[in-house]
Every structure is written in structure tokens, then in C-alpha cells.
Design a protein around this motif. Structure first.
Motif, PDB file in Angstrom:
ATOM      1  N   LEU A   1     -31.630  95.353 -11.510  1.00 52.38           N
ATOM      2  CA  LEU A   1     -30.895  96.176 -12.463  1.00 52.38           C
ATOM      3  C   LEU A   1     -30.826  95.491 -13.815  1.00 52.38           C
ATOM      4  N   SER A   2     -30.963  96.269 -14.884  1.00 47.93           N
ATOM      5  CA  SER A   2     -30.727  95.742 -16.222  1.00 47.93           C
ATOM      6  C   SER A   2     -29.227  95.587 -16.438  1.00 47.93           C
TER       7      SER A   2
ATOM      8  N   ALA B   1     -22.950 100.012 -15.168  1.00 47.96           N
ATOM      9  CA  ALA B   1     -22.646 101.313 -14.564  1.00 47.96           C
ATOM     10  C   ALA B   1     -22.389 101.172 -13.065  1.00 47.96           C
ATOM     11  N   TYR B   2     -23.158 100.309 -12.405  1.00 45.04           N
ATOM     12  CA  TYR B   2     -22.969 100.101 -10.966  1.00 45.04           C
ATOM     13  C   TYR B   2     -21.600  99.471 -10.693  1.00 45.04           C
TER      14      TYR B   2
ATOM     15  N   SER C   1     -36.841  94.409 -16.639  1.00 48.01           N
ATOM     16  CA  SER C   1     -35.782  94.888 -17.555  1.00 48.01           C
ATOM     17  C   SER C   1     -34.803  93.790 -17.938  1.00 48.01           C
TER      18      SER C   1
ATOM     19  N   GLU D   1     -27.540  98.992 -16.525  1.00 39.56           N
ATOM     20  CA  GLU D   1     -27.462  99.593 -15.192  1.00 39.56           C
ATOM     21  C   GLU D   1     -26.457  98.854 -14.313  1.00 39.56           C
TER      22      GLU D   1
END
Length: 496
Positions: A30-31, A37-38, A400, A34
Motif C-alpha cells: 500500500l502507498s 485510508a485503510y 508506490s 492507501e
């Protein structure tokens, strides 16, 4: 042969990926956006998780004094774990390792200047005035003109739909037939409104292609004639600079053709580009790299991109004591286990990113010190073997993720390039450094006699110790969007 069903017992080995392990693998790739958001989703789902409030203690702040110096030979897990909390790890210039396998795709923004030795540590904050004003967008500018033009009722509604379909360059990205069917109006009515909108400023907006955009601007200058129309119909021939064919198609002499081409060059192919748009989302680097004392490179995590979470043990004790049914006790236990595993996964993710970034700096220290011509061949296997991880793990970590260096901000995958053999049997060359050498050779061309063909570039590179084929040179040149030697000679002849 008869078929029959029967029962058999077999013993074997297999790898079972638990949900917790799947979560840890997912977090790696994940960037930072991201991941944020997670984490927000987990905060809503798990009542035992909460964000850490308050500023970090001065002792925990990262800095050159808190960074630990590591040797070139190894990066131990304990050192990476210790420096993950401190946020820094110093790396000395390492031995060069070459790779002969397939390299990852090159990506990332590139800034070859050596400005900003801090690598983004001391970024200037936007002033107050920057938050109070902003440039008017193209859509707002067109809407204002729609009001002034007196469009109302159905015409205003259609005009607003067409304005919404204009991109940042000023082009209309909507099919008129489909739009007319969707709005339930005749296409002729839609075209009538479009003709009014095409008279708005900047001239050329609402065009559906480059030819129509340039035509609108030429009509506004009263310079659209049959010869110019023929020139616009053959823009592909103009791109090839085949002036002989253009003179025949347009029915003009060489002097008139030069004037027509000069007029086209004075036009604006993207009329909407002069207006402000939506704010561009800047890239937040995951790792900072800067030069320390004694030629060492300081590698530290960007603490702003790391989620700061806590497991509320007091709240857990209170609700665990109040749980009565087995379902309630199971829910509380699952929330605690999920929260602890998430904390552990985030910690491991930070350590892994730091380890991979540190090894990349070890391998590419020459690039950081001397520039792109010293970028070394590197593949995932070389880094994975050096830090004791699997290639797939390194691939997920570098996906990413961005690194801020004194030479600019790069995606981690930028540092992984394929190897090109040396013609003298020495050390291999990085594909990125070879591309840079090709660009330098072509940019140095000033006269027609100095234009190098692909074969000549191969000879020059072989003299410099790079064993490369002509088709590879052509592939790199096309990737750099550099025209062929014939087109470059034609361009130099025109500007002479």
C-alpha cells in the motif's frame, strides 16, 4: 478402464496463508495514501484502536545525532528495528553489486539538478495568502461568459453540460450524438449551442480535436483560407517535415509555406492550459535520504506518513470485565487480537521499508554522489539476497513508495535498471545511465554535420566501453521521444 470412487489418505506439506498474514502482505504494497485510508477503516471498525495524540517527545525525534552508523557489509535486523523508532539509519558508501536478471520498470519523477542538499527536510510552508486566493478555473471562466452571453433556459442547461465536458486543455470530450440523446434534445440544437460556446475566450475552446482548435484561432485572426485548410488537413505530413509534399498539396511556394507554418506555431494547441485547475496532489516521500558527515548517507523514514495508533488497554479491560455472553467475549478478544496484529504489521512494514531503502542506498551510492551516469545495474534479487528477504517482498515494498534524495524525488523502482555489458569486459552499465548518455550525445548536436546516426551512436558508446546493439539504441531513443537522425538534420536545416 472402469471408473470408481474411493477414499484415500495422503500426507503432504503446504503453505497456509492466514488472514493475519494476508493483512501483513497487503500493508506492504500500500502507498501512504492507501495506508491512511485503510487505517481509517480499521479505526471505525475496531473500538480498541485510537490515534496517538500530541507531539512526539524531543528524544524520539530523528536527527543526525540520533542516527546510527552501519558498516557496508551488513544491515542487521536489530539495527533496523532500533532505528525504525528513531526514524534514521546512516549508510556508508557500499560495494557495487551488478544484476543480470530482468529489472523492474523504471518510474518516478526525475530532477537531475543537485539543488536542495537537504532532500526535502526543510520544505517551506505555504503562506497565509496562498490559502486565501486561487486562480480561476477554466470551467468558472466559461460559466461567467455563459452568463454574459445571455444563455438561458434549455440553452443554458445544454451549455453547462458541455462546459462540464471540457478538459483542462480546453477540448470538448463528449460525443454530441450521445449527449443529445441523453438530454433528449435534437443534435442540431446542441450544435447551435456549441457554435456559440466556441466563440468564448480563450479562442479555440470547445474544439473536438487539434485541427478544429487551430481552425477556430485562424478564423478569429481572419487567416483561414483554402491553403491553410489544406495544411491543417495534413498535420501528419507537417510533423514529418515533408515540405515538398506540403507545397504540392497546399499549392504554395516555399516562402508562403514557411509563413503558414510560422503562423501555426504562433497558435495555442491547448487554450485551456493557461487557467488554474484542481490542486495537484503532491507526492509524499516515504523515505528521506540526505548526505551526512564523512560521505555517509542518512536514511530515515518520513514519520508524517506513518500511522500513529495506540491500543486502548484501559477500555479493553473495562469492556472485557462487562462482557457476559460468549459472543461478547469472543468479539472483545477478536478486537484485541486484530488491533495487536495491526500494530505489529505496521511496525514490520516500517522496518522492511527502511531495510530495503538502506540497501538501495548501498547499491546506488554513486548515483547519489555523482549523478545518473553512475547509476548501477540493480535487480530485485540482488536486494532481496542482501537483506535476506524474498524477491516478491522487495517488489511489494518498492511499489508506490517514493524516496526523497538530494537529486529529486524518485519512485523506488527507479533504482532498479537492467544491466548492459561492457565492451572491454569490465563492469556492466545501467540502462538508465546509457539512456542518459544517448540523450547527451544528441543534445550536443548543433549543425547538420554533427548529427549522429544510430550506428554512429553505437560506435561512440562502444568506444566509451558500452557494448550495445543498434536496435537497443533505437529503442532507447524512441523511448526518450527523440526523432531519427534524418528528422533531426531536417530540423537543424530549418533553424539554420
Amino acid at each position: 478402464m472402469a471408473l470408481s470412487a474411493r477414499l484415500e489418505l495422503r500426507q503432504g506439506q503446504g503453505l497456509v496463508i492466514t488472514p493475519q498474514l494476508q493483512q501483513a502482505i497487503k500493508l506492504l504494497q500500500l502507498s501512504n495514501l492507501e495506508l491512511e485510508a485503510y487505517v481509517d477503516t480499521e479505526l471505525e471498525r475496531n473500538p480498541l484502536l485510537q490515534r496517538e495524540e500530541g507531539e512526539p517527545e524531543p528524544e524520539a525525534a530523528a536527527g543526525p545525532s540520533s542516527a546510527a552508523e552501519t558498516s557496508t557489509d551488513q544491515v542487521s535486523d536489530s539495527a533496523a528495528a532500533a532505528e525504525m523508532d528513531a526514524g534514521a539509519d546512516e549508510v556508508s558508501p557500499g560495494e557495487r553489486a551488478t544484476g543480470d536478471g530482468e529489472a523492474a520498470d523504471v518510474g518516478g519523477g526525475v530532477d537531475w539538478s543537485r539543488a536542495g542538499r537537504g532532500g526535502g527536510f526543510d520544505g517551506d510552508a505555504d503562506g497565509l495568502e496562498g490559502t486565501l486566493t486561487r486562480a480561476k478555473t477554466l470551467a468558472e471562466h466559461l460559466t461567467d461568459q455563459m452568463v454574459v452571453a445571455g444563455l438561458a433556459g434549455p440553452e443554458a442547461a445544454v451549455a453547462q453540460v458541455l462546459i462540464d465536458a471540457v478538459d483542462e486543455g480546453g477540448y470538448l470530450r463528449a460525443d454530441l450524438a450521445e449527449t443529445a440523446e441523453r438530454l433528449g434534445c435534437p443534435q442540431a440544437f446542441l450544435e447551435g449551442v456549441l457554435s456559440v460556446l466556441q466563440g468564448f475566450e480563450p479562442t479555440g475552446v470547445f474544439a473536438r480535436d487539434v485541427r478544429e482548435c487551430l481552425t477556430l484561432q485562424l478564423k478569429e485572426k481572419n487567416r483561414f483560407d483554402p491553403a491553410m485548410a489544406a495544411l491543417l488537413d495534413n498535420l501528419d505530413i507537417l510533423a514529418r517535415r515533408d515540405h515538398a509534399a506540403l507545397r504540392k498539396l497546399c499549392g504554395v511556394d516555399d516562402e508562403d509555406l514557411k509563413e503558414m507554418v510560422a503562423e501555426l506555431r504562433a497558435l495555442t494547441p491547448r487554450p485551456g492550459a493557461a487557467f488554474g485547475g484542481e490542486p495537484v496532489q503532491s507526492v509524499a516521500p516515504d523515505v528521506f535520504i540526505r548526505e551526512g558527515q564523512g560521505g555517509l548517507w542518512l536514511v530515515e523514514l518520513n514519520s508524517d506518513t506513518l500511522p500513529k495508533l495506540l491500543v486502548d488497554q484501559r477500555y479493553h479491560a473495562r469492556i472485557a470485565a462487562g462482557a457476559r455472553t460468549d459472543q461478547e467475549k469472543t468479539f472483545v478478544a477478536d478486537c484485541l487480537a486484530s488491533a495487536n496484529w495491526l500494530m505489529k504489521s505496521l511496525d514490520q512494514r516500517a522496518k522492511t521499508i527502511l531495510k530495503v531503502a538502506s540497501e538501495i542506498v548501498r547499491q546506488q551510492d554513486a548515483f547519489l554522489a555523482y549523478g545518473v551516469t553512475h547509476l548501477r545495474p540493480l535487480n530485485l534479487k540482488t536486494v532481496a539476497d542482501a537483506i535476506g528477504m524474498h524477491e516478491s517482498t522487495v517488489s511489494r515494498v518498492t511499489s508506490s513508495k517514493y524516496v526523497s534524495t538530494p537529486r529529486g524525488v524518485f519512485e523506488m523502482k527507479f533504482f532498479f535498471t537492467s544491466a548492459i555489458a561492457s565492451s572491454s569486459g569490465g563492469e556492466a552499465h545501467s540502462a538508465e545511465s546509457v539512456r542518459h548518455k544517448i540523450r547527451q550525445l544528441i543534445e550536443a548536436e548543433r549543425r547538420e554535420e554533427e548529427v549522429h546516426s544510430d550506428d554512429r551512436i553505437v560506435e561512440i558508446l562502444k568506444e566509451a566501453g558500452v557494448d550495445i546493439a543498434r536496435r537497443t539504441v533505437a529503442k532507447y531513443r524512441e523511448a526518450l521521444r527523440i526523432p531519427s537522425s534524418v528528422e533531426r538534420r531536417r530540423m537543424l536545416k530549418e533553424t539554420a
